[in-house]
Structures are given as structure tokens and as C-alpha cells.
Design a protein around this motif. Structure first.
Motif, PDB file in Angstrom:
ATOM      1  N   ILE A   1      56.539  33.380  69.858  1.00  0.00           N
ATOM      2  CA  ILE A   1      57.340  32.673  68.854  1.00  0.00           C
ATOM      3  C   ILE A   1      56.971  31.196  68.899  1.00  0.00           C
ATOM      4  O   ILE A   1      56.918  30.594  69.971  1.00  0.00           O
ATOM      5  CB  ILE A   1      58.842  32.871  69.104  1.00  0.00           C
ATOM      6  N   VAL A   2      56.714  30.616  67.729  1.00  0.00           N
ATOM      7  CA  VAL A   2      56.207  29.245  67.641  1.00  0.00           C
ATOM      8  C   VAL A   2      57.220  28.345  66.933  1.00  0.00           C
ATOM      9  O   VAL A   2      57.756  28.710  65.876  1.00  0.00           O
ATOM     10  CB  VAL A   2      54.862  29.210  66.883  1.00  0.00           C
ATOM     11  N   TYR A   3      57.463  27.174  67.529  1.00  0.00           N
ATOM     12  CA  TYR A   3      58.299  26.131  66.928  1.00  0.00           C
ATOM     13  C   TYR A   3      57.469  24.866  66.745  1.00  0.00           C
ATOM     14  O   TYR A   3      56.697  24.489  67.639  1.00  0.00           O
ATOM     15  CB  TYR A   3      59.496  25.809  67.828  1.00  0.00           C
ATOM     16  N   GLU A   4      57.627  24.227  65.600  1.00  0.00           N
ATOM     17  CA  GLU A   4      57.011  22.927  65.352  1.00  0.00           C
ATOM     18  C   GLU A   4      58.098  21.956  64.917  1.00  0.00           C
ATOM     19  O   GLU A   4      58.882  22.261  64.016  1.00  0.00           O
ATOM     20  CB  GLU A   4      55.926  23.038  64.279  1.00  0.00           C
TER      21      GLU A   4
ATOM     22  N   PHE B   1      55.768  20.583  69.780  1.00  0.00           N
ATOM     23  CA  PHE B   1      55.184  21.902  69.570  1.00  0.00           C
ATOM     24  C   PHE B   1      55.566  22.786  70.744  1.00  0.00           C
ATOM     25  O   PHE B   1      55.516  22.369  71.906  1.00  0.00           O
ATOM     26  CB  PHE B   1      53.653  21.825  69.474  1.00  0.00           C
ATOM     27  N   LEU B   2      55.940  24.030  70.440  1.00  0.00           N
ATOM     28  CA  LEU B   2      56.350  24.961  71.495  1.00  0.00           C
ATOM     29  C   LEU B   2      56.012  26.387  71.072  1.00  0.00           C
ATOM     30  O   LEU B   2      56.483  26.868  70.036  1.00  0.00           O
ATOM     31  CB  LEU B   2      57.856  24.854  71.768  1.00  0.00           C
ATOM     32  N   ALA B   3      55.164  27.034  71.856  1.00  0.00           N
ATOM     33  CA  ALA B   3      54.887  28.466  71.668  1.00  0.00           C
ATOM     34  C   ALA B   3      55.412  29.175  72.904  1.00  0.00           C
ATOM     35  O   ALA B   3      54.969  28.898  74.025  1.00  0.00           O
ATOM     36  CB  ALA B   3      53.397  28.724  71.497  1.00  0.00           C
ATOM     37  N   VAL B   4      56.375  30.059  72.707  1.00  0.00           N
ATOM     38  CA  VAL B   4      57.022  30.720  73.830  1.00  0.00           C
ATOM     39  C   VAL B   4      56.813  32.223  73.753  1.00  0.00           C
ATOM     40  O   VAL B   4      56.571  32.788  72.682  1.00  0.00           O
ATOM     41  CB  VAL B   4      58.535  30.412  73.868  1.00  0.00           C
TER      42      VAL B   4
ATOM     43  N   ASP C   1      52.209  27.631  75.164  1.00  0.00           N
ATOM     44  CA  ASP C   1      51.571  26.342  74.906  1.00  0.00           C
ATOM     45  C   ASP C   1      52.659  25.381  74.437  1.00  0.00           C
ATOM     46  O   ASP C   1      53.628  25.799  73.772  1.00  0.00           O
ATOM     47  CB  ASP C   1      50.479  26.475  73.848  1.00  0.00           C
ATOM     48  N   SER C   2      52.520  24.109  74.776  1.00  0.00           N
ATOM     49  CA  SER C   2      53.551  23.147  74.389  1.00  0.00           C
ATOM     50  C   SER C   2      53.063  21.731  74.617  1.00  0.00           C
ATOM     51  O   SER C   2      52.178  21.483  75.445  1.00  0.00           O
ATOM     52  CB  SER C   2      54.830  23.388  75.212  1.00  0.00           C
ATOM     53  N   THR C   3      53.663  20.808  73.881  1.00  0.00           N
ATOM     54  CA  THR C   3      53.433  19.392  74.164  1.00  0.00           C
ATOM     55  C   THR C   3      54.239  18.953  75.380  1.00  0.00           C
ATOM     56  O   THR C   3      54.027  17.862  75.901  1.00  0.00           O
ATOM     57  CB  THR C   3      53.817  18.540  72.944  1.00  0.00           C
ATOM     58  N   ALA C   4      55.190  19.806  75.823  1.00  0.00           N
ATOM     59  CA  ALA C   4      55.904  19.555  77.075  1.00  0.00           C
ATOM     60  C   ALA C   4      55.060  20.073  78.236  1.00  0.00           C
ATOM     61  O   ALA C   4      54.214  20.950  78.069  1.00  0.00           O
ATOM     62  CB  ALA C   4      57.259  20.257  77.061  1.00  0.00           C
ATOM     63  N   THR C   5      55.269  19.520  79.431  1.00  0.00           N
ATOM     64  CA  THR C   5      54.529  19.960  80.616  1.00  0.00           C
ATOM     65  C   THR C   5      55.512  20.456  81.673  1.00  0.00           C
ATOM     66  O   THR C   5      56.680  20.040  81.702  1.00  0.00           O
ATOM     67  CB  THR C   5      53.684  18.816  81.197  1.00  0.00           C
ATOM     68  N   PHE C   6      55.008  21.338  82.544  1.00  0.00           N
ATOM     69  CA  PHE C   6      55.854  21.935  83.565  1.00  0.00           C
ATOM     70  C   PHE C   6      55.086  21.979  84.878  1.00  0.00           C
ATOM     71  O   PHE C   6      53.899  22.315  84.913  1.00  0.00           O
ATOM     72  CB  PHE C   6      56.251  23.368  83.176  1.00  0.00           C
TER      73      PHE C   6
END
Length: 690
Positions: free
Chosen positions: A150-153, A193-196, A255-260
């Protein structure tokens, strides 16, 4: 990172029982402001219910807020991007398109042997021998559902896809959009951007209730929650998905612009964005702790409201994961520790054959009660005559029984028995009609002449998908039949208040209410009436296509198999089913009696001839209108809109995220392709108004 406005000071959060003024008293500005406030409130209530499992509002009031928002958006034609009302479901699709994933969705190496798990740990420690960090394992349940990306922009839901082959999957954007646990807009400080990755599933309690409703409606129950979730997400009509109790648990960031820094950190962050996770996770110091976690989950699996088939053990440190890397198939930093199959041994005492609404005959084994995974099993499905022959199962045999998907019992193996097997009857056990075969399946062809089919046909006639007689559920239908008041749908229209009021649990008011509901169905739309008849292989979509093509009921009833096959996507098999239904003498007589009380309304379609005889196929999504609207536009001007490319296709219209199969077929057949802009240019040239 962006942050959504804190909704806790929202008036419909502070006081959800706030009364609404009539919609007609609002101007557009006030309606727009109220709609935005309602959206924020509904998102908050969704978060409390699905993520925090701590709702602060009842279902009835939640429904009132939702219906008010829907009314405002409809009345004032408000922009609904990111609105919770998108969950009601979009128009049906012709097919599921294939889309590429943001990144490869790999599977996992797996085993049910503890020694294999320890070997995994040894490989991890060997490969990280020169690494100075601490090796901890993050443990989580292995959901038994359907994996989705699932992708969020900019915090807004964009698309969803099944795992497929790991690189590409089916585009299920509109289907997943209807699932309440999937927010249209993220909460809190969300990344650009977030793909979960999540698991779509049907909770056990909801699954059992949904299956009860399916049986009452004369439909085949789902075998298990996993099949129910997979079959639901692949429905072409998102409105069907919206009516089924799916949920999603999220468990990874693709994938995401956030980091973990750690996998366990992902589980902390996902709920902050409004994405549901399970709390049945644990961070352990070593592999023995991971093995103990799996054993604990095995002992507790029956207490969960979702099915799991093992646990997932992951190296927690993301830097260590990067060092370990992955093979083409699976990551080297994770392992699935599977549960043993649930099975038991018992004896088949009898085999009975049940008759479904469409006449399908299903054999069921009656067993000596046996404990299978903590559940006492005394019945198991044998599916069809071919499965009986494959197993070689007969009465008196000792068999192995498994709970397929941990729910529906299934005979998986004959352990001891004679060489012969149960002889499937050549006549229907309910009416004596000669059984017909269709591949591995067996059917009774008697239609309304078969008591079992007749009873289930009445139940189906009243379901929501058909004529929606709300007060006529399965138990009431059974009561009416037992009392001798109803034998077929026509009898519903001859019931009286006096007859109903004499039945146990009825009163004059409830009788009057039911008769009023029945009376409201005397002039049904043609498509709904065709659905209500329960014609084999004809669901809502096909019924609408038949109504659009033939416009009158008698035209459908009298259409030849060849004429029926001119309807888009009605092939020889469906056409044969329709003809067999109408040609059955008992069914024809029952229909004649029904038509004395019911007058199906003609489907009125204004048709032009600007595209007369031209055939269009669509793939991908369009910007200015839905694909369904474009198809209706083509057909309303004399053209044909079909679901697949052939030598008779004149144009393939290619929108965004198109399917490769249709484009390949168009190339092979020499069919010209049109972009959306080129389609509109063509329509303008032909004088077709949009």
C-alpha cells in the motif's frame, strides 16, 4: 514530514451526538466546512477503533456521522479525495490490472523444525562475525492472509497491489480503499512517501458471521478466512468488497522518505501514522528466546481473532539486515518458524450429499468426533465426486482430517480402507432428478422442481444483493416454508397479515412491515430482478449487462444462446446456464406465477449511432471519467465495450497503469491503441458529447 491537524478539539469528537441541521439549510461554504470537520472526526474514530482498539463512539452514531458526510459530498458535489466516504466502493472493474511494486516483495525461508531455526541463527552470526553490534531478534505472528503493498504520497492513499510474483501484483487499489482499517489519509507527522506491507485478512469472528449470512442467502460459504480474504480482494466490484469484513494488519515498510534503525521501531511508528499493527510481538536476546516465543504463540493461537500459521523471526538492527542482504527469493535476515499442520485421525461413518441453491451437489463425510487442534470435528467436506475418487474414500474408512486454514475440516488422506470408494448418486437425493456433471462438479438440473433449491431460491430472492427484503432472513423463510405458507417466490406476494400474525414470534405490526417491504418489490429494476432469480453463473454484473443489452425481461428470457453471447463477457458456458434455467419446466412455471405479481421495469437507454458497430476495449485508469463511465458512453452511442482484445476489436484505449496482456494482444491482432486524449478527440470528431 508533514503533520495532520490534531482532531481531538473537533466538535464531532468532543460531542459526537451533535444534532445536524437539514442539509438544505446550508450554503456551499458551510457544507464544505462541516464536511471537513466530519472527515477529521471519522478518521479519529477509525484510529481509536482499528489502531488503538479503544473506541469512544458507538456504531450507530458513527454511521450517522458517515452518512451525514456522504450526504454533504453528494448534495454539494464536494471533492472527495482522501475522504472516508471513498470506502463505499467505486464502479466495477473489467479486470485486475498488473502493476510493478515499489520494491521486490520477497517470501521467507521457512521450516517447522527448531533445528532449522538454530541453523538460521548460526548463519546470521557467521555472516556478521566482523560486525560489532548486538544481535537481537524481533518476533511477530505470521499472518495467514493475503499480503499487500500500500502506497501513500503526501499522506494520501494512492494505490494497493497484491504480492503476485513479488515484482508485480494485481492492482487492488479500489478494493483495498473500501477497508476501514486502511486510512485514506495518514495521521501525525507522516513521511512524504510511504510504501508499506500489510496482511489483508478476515477476522475469525467476522468470518464466521459472514459465512452464516452467505449460507442464509443461499451462497456457498468460504472454506477459510484466507480464501475469503483472497477471493474478496480479487472481486472486480469494489462495492462487494466494501460489504465484507476485511481488515489489514501492517508489519513492514517497503520504501519511505522516513528512516528506521530497527524493525521494532517500525512497529512503533506505524500506529502513529494511523496504521494498525498487532501487539503480539516481542524483542528477544537470542534464538532460544525466539523459539520460546513461537511455542507461546502456538499455545495461544486459538485465542487470537486472526489466523496465523507460524511466527516470523527478524534481525532487529536494520544496519545488520543491510549487511546480510537477500537472495533472489528471500531475505537472509528473517526466517518463518511454521506451526505444525492441524490434523486428526477418525472413521467415516456416513457420506451425505447436500444440494445448494444453484443445484450443486456437495458430498460431506460424517465422522466419529475427533479433536483437531482443539476443535471437535464431526463433519468434513469431500468437495465433489472427483475428489472422492481421487482420495478413494468410502464409508468405514479411517481417514486423516485437517482443518484447512484452521477452519473448515477437510478429508486429506485415507489411512485404512477398502479398495473401493463411495459411489456418488446418479439422482438428486432431494427430488430424484438425474444428476448432471460439469467437469469435477455434479448438479441437480430440476431448478424449482427440487425442494432444496426452491427453499434457497426464496432466501436468495430477498437478499440485499437481490431485491433486499430486509425482514425476510433465512430463519423467517424457513418458518414460512415449515408453516406451509410459502413454496416459491410468488407465494410471498399472496401472504396476509392474518396468516403471518398467527406464527410464533410475529405480531400484527411485524407482519404489516414485512408485507410492505414485499409490496415495494412489485416493480423492480430489471437488473435487480435478474439477480434475484438466482440464475446459475449470473451475478450482479452479468445481470446489469443483460438488462442493458435486452432492456426487457421477456427479451432476456427468450434470447437464444447466440444472442446471449453478444453481451460483453457472456461466453458459451454462461449462455448455456441462462438457457437451461429458462427452459426448465418447473422454473418456467414458477416464473409465470411470479410474473403475475411482479412487473420488472424496462431498462431505458438512450442510444445514438455515432459509434455504431465499433468495439472498444479499455485498460488502465482514465483521468476525466471512470472506465465504467467511458464504457457506458461508448455503448450509449452504438459502440461495444468488451473486456478482452480480439480480431474484432477496433480500438484499445490505454489509460494510466495499463495491463500488459491487453497491449500484447492488441499488437498481435493489429488493433490500434488510443490514449485518453486521442479517445476524446475521436469522440469529438464523431459528435459525441461528454
Amino acid at each position: 514530514m508533514e503533520r495532520e491537524q490534531d482532531p481531538t478539539d473537533n466538535q464531532y469528537v468532543r460531542d459526537p451526538d451533535t444534532e445536524f441541521e437539514p442539509v438544505e439549510q446550508l450554503d456551499e461554504s458551510a457544507a464544505r466546512e462541516q464536511a471537513q470537520t466530519l472527515r477529521e472526526a471519522i478518521r479519529y474514530h477509525d484510529y481509536r477503533y482499528y489502531v488503538e482498539a479503544d473506541p469512544v463512539i458507538g456504531d450507530r452514531r458513527y454511521d450517522a456521522l458517515f452518512e451525514r458526510l456522504l450526504a454533504l459530498e453528494t448534495e454539494f458535489d464536494l471533492d472527495t479525495e482522501g475522504s472516508p466516504t471513498q470506502r463505499v466502493g467505486a464502479e466495477p472493474l473489467d479486470e485486475l490490472e498488473t502493476v510493478e511494486h515499489v520494491d521486490v516483495m520477497r517470501s521467507l525461508d521457512q521450516s517447522g523444525d527448531a533445528e532449522d531455526v538454530r541453523e538460521f541463527d548460526e548463519r546470521v552470526r557467521s555472516d556478521l562475525a566482523d560486525w560489532n553490534g548486538e544481535i537481537e531478534y524481533f518476533c511477530e505472528p505470521k499472518f495467514d492472509g493475503l499480503s499487500v503493498e500500500i502506497v501513500y504520497e503526501d499522506g494520501i492513499y494512492q494505490r494497493a497491489a497484491t504480492r503476485g510474483d513479488g515484482e508485480r501484483g494485481d492492482d487492488v487499489t479500489e478494493q483495498v480503499r473500501t477497508i476501514p482499517a486502511v486510512p485514506e489519509r495518514l495521521r501525525g507527522e507522516y513521511p512524504d512517501f510511504l510504501a508499506v506491507r500489510g496482511e489483508a485478512l478476515m477476522p475469525r469472528e467476522a468470518f464466521q458471521q459472514h459465512n452464516r449470512e452467505r449460507v442464509e442467502a443461499g451462497k456457498e460459504p468460504f472454506a477459510n478466512p484466507r480464501n475469503a480474504a483472497a477471493g474478496t480482494l480479487r472481486q472486480l466490484d469494489p462495492r462487494v468488497v466494501a460489504e465484507r469484513p476485511l481488515t489489514v494488519y501492517f508489519f513492514d515498510v517497503i520504501d519511505s522518505t522516513a528512516t528506521f534503525d530497527r524493525t521494532s521501531e517500525i512497529y512503533d511508528r506505524l500506529p502513529e501514522w494511523g496504521l494498525r499493527v498487532t501487539d503480539r510481538v516481542e524483542l528477544v536476546d537470542d534464538i532460544e528466546g525466539a523459539i520460546s516465543y513461537r511455542d507461546e504463540m502456538l499455545a495461544e493461537r486459538d485465542d487470537l481473532d486472526f489466523d496465523i500459521d507460524g511466527t516470523v523471526i527478524s534481525v532487529d538492527d536494520r544496519d545488520a539486515c543491510e549487511r546480510l542482504g537477500a537472495t533472489a527469493r528471500a531475505p537472509r535476515w528473517a526466517f518463518a518458524y511454521k506451526f505444525p499442520a492441524r490434523s486428526g485421525e477418525t472413521t467415516v461413518r456416513d457420506i451425505i450429499v447436500q444440494v445448494g441453491r444453484t443445484g450443486r451437489l456437495t458430498p460431506v463425510a460424517l465422522l466419529d468426533p475427533v479433536d483437531v487442534g482443539g476443535v471437535t470435528v464431526s463433519r468434513a467436506s469431500l468437495h465433489n465426486p472427483e475428489e472422492i475418487a481421487r482420495l478413494g474414500v468410502g464409508i468405514g474408512d479411517t481417514v486423516r482430517v485437517e482443518r484447512a486454514g484452521d477452519v473448515i475440516p477437510d478429508v486429506s488422506e485415507v489411512l485404512d480402507g477398502d479398495d473401493g470408494h463411495f459411489e456418488f448418486p446418479d439422482r438428486c437425493p432431494e427430488c430424484g432428478s438425474e444428476v448432471q456433471r460439469d467437469g469435477p462438479l455434479a448438479f441437480c438440473p430440476a431448478g424449482f422442481g427440487c425442494p432444496a433449491q426452491r427453499e434457497q431460491a426464496i432466501e436468495h430472492y430477498a437478499t440485499r444483493d437481490a431485491l433486499d427484503i430486509e425482514g425476510l432472513g433465512g430463519q423467517r423463510v424457513e418458518q414460512l416454508i415449515s408453516a406451509g405458507l410459502v413454496e416459491e417466490p410468488a407465494d410471498l406476494y399472496e401472504l396476509t397479515v392474518e396468516e403471518l400474525a398467527e406464527l410464533e414470534g410475529w405480531g400484527e405490526r411485524s407482519a404489516e412491515n414485512l408485507l410492505a417491504e414485499i409490496d415495494d418489490t412489485r416493480e423492480p429494476p430489471l437488473a435487480e430482478f435478474l439477480t434475484a432469480l438466482g440464475i446459475p453463473d449470473v451475478g450482479q454484473t452479468t445481470a446489469r449487462a443483460l438488462a442493458a443489452e435486452f432492456e426487457r425481461f421477456e427479451a432476456v428470457r427468450e434470447a437464444s444462446a447466440e444472442q446471449l453471447q453478444t453481451v460483453p463477457d457472456v461466453g458459451p458456458k454462461v449462455a448455456a446456464s441462462i438457457r437451461a434455467f429458462f427452459e426448465n419446466e418447473e422454473t418456467a412455471a414458477a416464473l409465470d406465477r411470479l410474473l403475475e405479481h411482479v412487473e420488472p421495469q424496462e431498462t431505458e437507454i438512450e442510444r445514438g449511432d455515432a459509434l455504431d458497430g465499433e468495439t472498444f476495449v479499455f485498460t488502465g485508469s482514465l483521468d476525466e471519467m471512470t472506465r465504467s463511465e467511458a464504457q457506458d458512453l461508448v455503448e450509449s452511442h452504438g459502440g461495444n465495450a468488451t473486456g478482452s482484445v480480439s480480431g474484432n476489436t477496433d480500438y484499445l484505449v490505454v489509460g494510466e497503469n495499463p495491463g500488459q496482456t491487453k497491449r500484447d494482444d492488441a499488437d498481435a491482432e493489429g488493433v490500434p491503441t488510443l490514449t485518453e486524449t486521442e479517445l476524446y478527440d475521436l469522440l469529438d470528431d464523431r459528435g459525441v458529447e461528454r
